[in-house]
Design a protein around this motif. Structure first.
Motif, mmCIF file in Angstrom:
data_model
loop_
_atom_site.group_PDB
_atom_site.id
_atom_site.type_symbol
_atom_site.label_atom_id
_atom_site.label_comp_id
_atom_site.label_asym_id
_atom_site.label_seq_id
_atom_site.Cartn_x
_atom_site.Cartn_y
_atom_site.Cartn_z
ATOM 1 N N GLY A 35 78.982 94.683 31.552
ATOM 2 C CA GLY A 35 78.800 96.138 31.669
ATOM 3 C C GLY A 35 80.149 96.848 31.736
ATOM 4 O O GLY A 35 80.312 97.959 31.219
ATOM 5 N N ALA A 92 78.680 104.730 29.419
ATOM 6 C CA ALA A 92 78.473 103.322 29.046
ATOM 7 C C ALA A 92 77.098 103.137 28.414
ATOM 8 O O ALA A 92 76.951 102.468 27.383
ATOM 9 C CB ALA A 92 78.611 102.430 30.275
ATOM 10 N N SER A 93 76.102 103.754 29.022
ATOM 11 C CA SER A 93 74.744 103.607 28.493
ATOM 12 C C SER A 93 74.666 104.214 27.094
ATOM 13 O O SER A 93 74.050 103.646 26.191
ATOM 14 C CB SER A 93 73.747 104.273 29.448
ATOM 15 O OG SER A 93 72.434 103.992 29.057
ATOM 16 N N SER A 96 76.570 102.075 24.539
ATOM 17 C CA SER A 96 75.978 100.749 24.346
ATOM 18 C C SER A 96 74.788 100.779 23.380
ATOM 19 O O SER A 96 74.323 99.726 22.949
ATOM 20 C CB SER A 96 75.558 100.141 25.685
ATOM 21 O OG SER A 96 74.430 100.816 26.190
ATOM 22 N N ARG A 123 72.760 93.027 29.872
ATOM 23 C CA ARG A 123 71.394 93.408 29.524
ATOM 24 C C ARG A 123 70.805 92.503 28.429
ATOM 25 O O ARG A 123 69.593 92.358 28.322
ATOM 26 C CB ARG A 123 71.365 94.855 28.980
ATOM 27 C CG ARG A 123 71.920 95.909 29.917
ATOM 28 C CD ARG A 123 71.047 96.063 31.137
ATOM 29 N NE ARG A 123 71.431 97.203 31.977
ATOM 30 C CZ ARG A 123 72.501 97.259 32.752
ATOM 31 N NH1 ARG A 123 73.336 96.236 32.806
ATOM 32 N NH2 ARG A 123 72.753 98.328 33.493
ATOM 33 N N ASP A 124 71.708 91.923 27.614
ATOM 34 C CA ASP A 124 71.269 91.159 26.439
ATOM 35 C C ASP A 124 71.921 89.781 26.400
ATOM 36 O O ASP A 124 72.085 89.202 25.345
ATOM 37 C CB ASP A 124 71.664 91.924 25.170
ATOM 38 C CG ASP A 124 73.180 92.092 25.061
ATOM 39 O OD1 ASP A 124 73.864 92.030 26.108
ATOM 40 O OD2 ASP A 124 73.694 92.284 23.947
ATOM 41 N N ILE A 125 72.329 89.275 27.546
ATOM 42 C CA ILE A 125 73.082 88.012 27.546
ATOM 43 C C ILE A 125 72.155 86.843 27.171
ATOM 44 O O ILE A 125 72.460 86.049 26.293
ATOM 45 C CB ILE A 125 73.781 87.759 28.916
ATOM 46 C CG1 ILE A 125 74.590 88.992 29.340
ATOM 47 C CG2 ILE A 125 74.662 86.514 28.848
ATOM 48 C CD1 ILE A 125 75.631 89.452 28.357
HETATM 49 O O1 DC Z 1 75.743 96.702 34.186
HETATM 50 P P1 DC Z 1 76.329 98.130 34.135
HETATM 51 O O2 DC Z 1 75.507 99.124 34.888
HETATM 52 O O3 DC Z 1 77.760 98.161 34.539
HETATM 53 O O4 DC Z 1 76.263 98.522 32.582
HETATM 54 C C1 DC Z 1 76.631 99.789 32.123
HETATM 55 C C2 DC Z 1 75.858 100.121 30.852
HETATM 56 O O5 DC Z 1 76.295 99.261 29.804
HETATM 57 C C3 DC Z 1 74.356 99.928 30.948
HETATM 58 O O6 DC Z 1 73.681 101.148 31.209
HETATM 59 C C4 DC Z 1 73.947 99.365 29.611
HETATM 60 C C5 DC Z 1 75.211 98.837 29.012
HETATM 61 N N1 DC Z 1 75.227 97.374 28.892
HETATM 62 C C6 DC Z 1 74.652 96.833 27.776
HETATM 63 O O7 DC Z 1 74.079 97.561 26.970
HETATM 64 N N2 DC Z 1 74.718 95.491 27.556
HETATM 65 C C7 DC Z 1 75.325 94.687 28.433
HETATM 66 N N3 DC Z 1 75.386 93.384 28.178
HETATM 67 C C8 DC Z 1 75.900 95.218 29.615
HETATM 68 C C9 DC Z 1 75.826 96.580 29.821
#
Ligand code: DC
Length: 229
Positions: A35, A92-93, A96, A123-125
């Protein structure tokens, strides 16, 4: 020996970063907070360019570890201090959701996991970045509880003062971000078919860490067995 990969996904404020960091420490693995990569890119491009970022401006993105803490560098500038505000969360959202941005970060994340044993959260690991991860966990908790944790964290850091109105804003931002993250076209937030759900609604931090380590050991006893549990 082959590196071990532990993928942790889940919605906003499920405690991914704090719980995953502690588990990584106990396992002797590197904790990677993906993130933070999206946050740093969001802040780098800012409100005006976040919808249509010019990725050719980025010659280098890397993670460096200072006293065991992950720092994100873009073009050799450290963005770590700027990425934890509510505004950075929204940027970030937004960034992303961009397919080119996700593509841009994909190899970086995969290469990192190839070179190190990691607990990687995002979110997509488990679904996209590391579909062959040794262990996949979907970490979640009730939205109200997640908002409360996020609110308490922001108050303790002095980012918020602690009013009811601020709490309502944290809750609505969290719901908005979860909705955007789960409904976007590219790599939406989703539980992988082979992920194990860990719900921490009624658990303290210590209980959550124990629950997670027990899950990791159960799924992958050999890998976790080599770690310092
Ligand atoms: O985990 P976080 O709240 O720090 O992440 C910030 C934003 O980044 C979250 O709203 C979605 C995006 N994000 C993503 O799309 N894919 C990821 N692997 C990690 C985070």
């Amino acid at each position: 020996m082959k590196n071990v990969t532990i993928a942790i996904d889940g919605p906003v404020g499920a405690g991914k970063s704090t719980i995953a960091r502690e588990c990584a420490k106990k396992l002797g693995f590197i904790y990677v907070d993906t993130g933070a990569l999206y946050r740093a890119l969001g802040v780098y491009f800012g409100e005006n360019h976040v919808k249509n970022p010019d990725l050719s401006k980025i010659t280098k993105i890397d993670l460096r570890f200072v006293d065991g803490l992950q720092h994100v560098f873009i073009n050799d500038t450290d963005y770590t201090d700027k990425i934890r505000t509510p505004e950075a969360s929204m940027l970030a959202s937004k960034i992303s959701a961009n397919g080119s941005v996700r593509e841009f970060l994909l190899d970086f994340q995969r290469d990192f996991a190839k070179a190190n044993s990691v607990v990687m959260d995002g979110r997509d690991i488990g679904t996209v970045v590391l579909p062959n991860a040794d262990v996949k966990i979907f970490l979640t908790a009730d939205p109200h509880e997640r908002a409360k944790r996020r609110f308490d964290e922001l108050v303790s850091k002095g980012v918020l003062v602690g009013t009811d109105a601020e709490f309502e804003k944290v809750l609505s931002d969290l719901n908005e971000r979860d909705h955007a993250d789960s409904t976007r076209q590219h790599a939406p937030l989703k539980q992988a078919d082979d992920a194990i759900v860990v719900d921490t609604t009624d658990n303290s931090f210590e209980q959550s860490v124990t629950k997670m380590l027990e899950t990791i050991t159960r799924v992958s006893p050999r890998k976790a067995g080599s770690a310092r549990l």
